[in-house]
Enzyme design. Structure first.
Site, PDB file in Angstrom:
ATOM      1  CB  SER A 114       5.272  -2.178  11.959  1.00 15.46           C
ATOM      2  OG  SER A 114       4.991  -0.821  12.275  1.00 15.46           O
ATOM      3  CD  GLU A 160      -3.495  -2.314   7.300  1.00 18.97           C
ATOM      4  OE1 GLU A 160      -2.367  -2.508   6.855  1.00 18.97           O
ATOM      5  OE2 GLU A 160      -4.166  -1.310   7.013  1.00 18.97           O
ATOM      6  N   GLY A 166       2.781   2.142  10.970  1.00 13.91           N
ATOM      7  CA  GLY A 166       3.782   3.196  10.859  1.00 13.91           C
ATOM      8  C   GLY A 166       4.510   3.503  12.155  1.00 13.91           C
ATOM      9  CG  ASN A 198      -1.702   1.269   1.391  1.00 11.80           C
ATOM     10  OD1 ASN A 198      -1.772   2.087   0.465  1.00 11.80           O
ATOM     11  ND2 ASN A 198      -2.312   1.457   2.558  1.00 11.80           N
ATOM     12  CG  HIS A 244      -5.860   2.101   5.301  1.00 14.91           C
ATOM     13  ND1 HIS A 244      -5.358   2.982   6.223  1.00 14.91           N
ATOM     14  CD2 HIS A 244      -4.887   1.183   5.075  1.00 14.91           C
ATOM     15  CE1 HIS A 244      -4.115   2.619   6.529  1.00 14.91           C
ATOM     16  NE2 HIS A 244      -3.804   1.531   5.844  1.00 14.91           N
ATOM     17  CE  LYS A 276      -0.121   3.280   4.806  1.00 16.84           C
ATOM     18  NZ  LYS A 276       0.034   3.342   6.244  1.00 16.84           N
ATOM     19  CD  GLU A 300      -2.765   5.572   6.891  1.00 18.52           C
ATOM     20  OE1 GLU A 300      -2.778   5.633   5.650  1.00 18.52           O
ATOM     21  OE2 GLU A 300      -1.842   5.022   7.531  1.00 18.52           O
TER      22      GLU A 300
END
Ligand code: 13P
Length: 246
Positions: free
Chosen positions: A204, A167, A173, A10, A95, A12, A97
């Site tokens: 990660s 996730e 991250g 991904n 996701h 991003k 985010e």
């Protein structure tokens, strides 16, 4: 026979079109000889060019988000049909985010899942609890509710066309991967809810920890952020058990 593991990058909001195409061209021979299914979720701007570069290969190109409506007055949005038109084969949905920064609800994500399936696009539905939810012992309940809401009204047949990615937000991250045991326990719980579809782990994932994660019984693949941006580390992840046919 070992089942095929799924390795998804991904990107991003990273990489220009030129950088994306150069990466894909170098990755193609590795994806073609891998016993794993390799996939890349690229920025919208790079979708068409990378999909063209990957045509006829084992590498699948997809998008990171979409709107649920087939078309309409939604300035700045992209539909499932547009992603398919550009050569995309799959789409990340929900996701963390998107959920956190753009306030996406399970209801909205559920509509996106249905629209993606209707357009022939394979959804990778992302779920995962926040640090606060994790620390207060609510991880299981949060993930169960996200799955229930995002998959409402999806038939058993449709379910087989999608993948789920777990996730944990506290592992994204941050360099803090969930231990293989924590990840496996959650994947086992997700398995009870969704059955035999592919369940990926993200947060990660690195060349150093991917093997142990993929050895867990209910971890069918990985969704990789930061470590998918460099060809060197992504190839190490794809080749995690020197898993080449040749
Ligand atoms: P990192 O691998 O950078 O933690 O990101 C994970 C992720 O969000 C993949 O979708």
């Amino acid at each position: 026979m070992q089942t095929k593991k799924v390795i998804v990058g991904n990107w991003k909001m990273y990489k220009t079109i030129g950088e994306s195409v150069a990466f894909v061209e170098k990755l193609l021979p590795i994806a073609n000889r891998s016993t794993s299914q390799v996939m890349l979720a690229v920025p919208f701007t790079a979708l068409e060019r990378t999909a063209t570069a990957a045509r006829g290969s084992q590498l699948l190109i997809g998008a990171q988000n979409m709107h649920d409506a087939p078309e309409g007055a939604f300035t700045g949005e992209i539909s499932a049909k547009m992603i398919v038109d550009a050569g995309g084969r799959f789409v990340l949905l929900g996701h963390s985010e998107r959920r956190a920064l753009f306030h996406e609800s399970d209801d909205f994500i559920n509509r996106k899942v249905k629209s993606a399936l209707a357009a022939g696009l394979r959804p990778i539905l992302c779920v995962g609890e926040s640090l606060q939810e994790h620390e207060s012992g609510r991880s299981q309940a949060v993930v169960e509710a996200q799955l229930k809401g995002s998959l409402a009204g999806i038939s058993a047949d449709q379910l087989h066309q999608l993948m789920v990615a777990y996730e944990p937000v506290w592992a994204i991250g941050t360099g803090k991967t969930a231990t293989p045991a924590i990840a496996q326990a959650m994947h086992h719980q997700i398995r009870q809810q969704v059955g035999s579809i592919k369940i990926l782990y993200g947060g990660s994932v690195k060349p150093e920890n991917v093997k142990e994660l993929l050895e867990q019984q209910d971890i069918d693949g990985v969704l990789v952020g930061g470590a998918s941006l460099s060809l060197d580390s992504f190839v190490k992840i794809v080749d995690y058990r020197a898993n080449c046919k040749t």
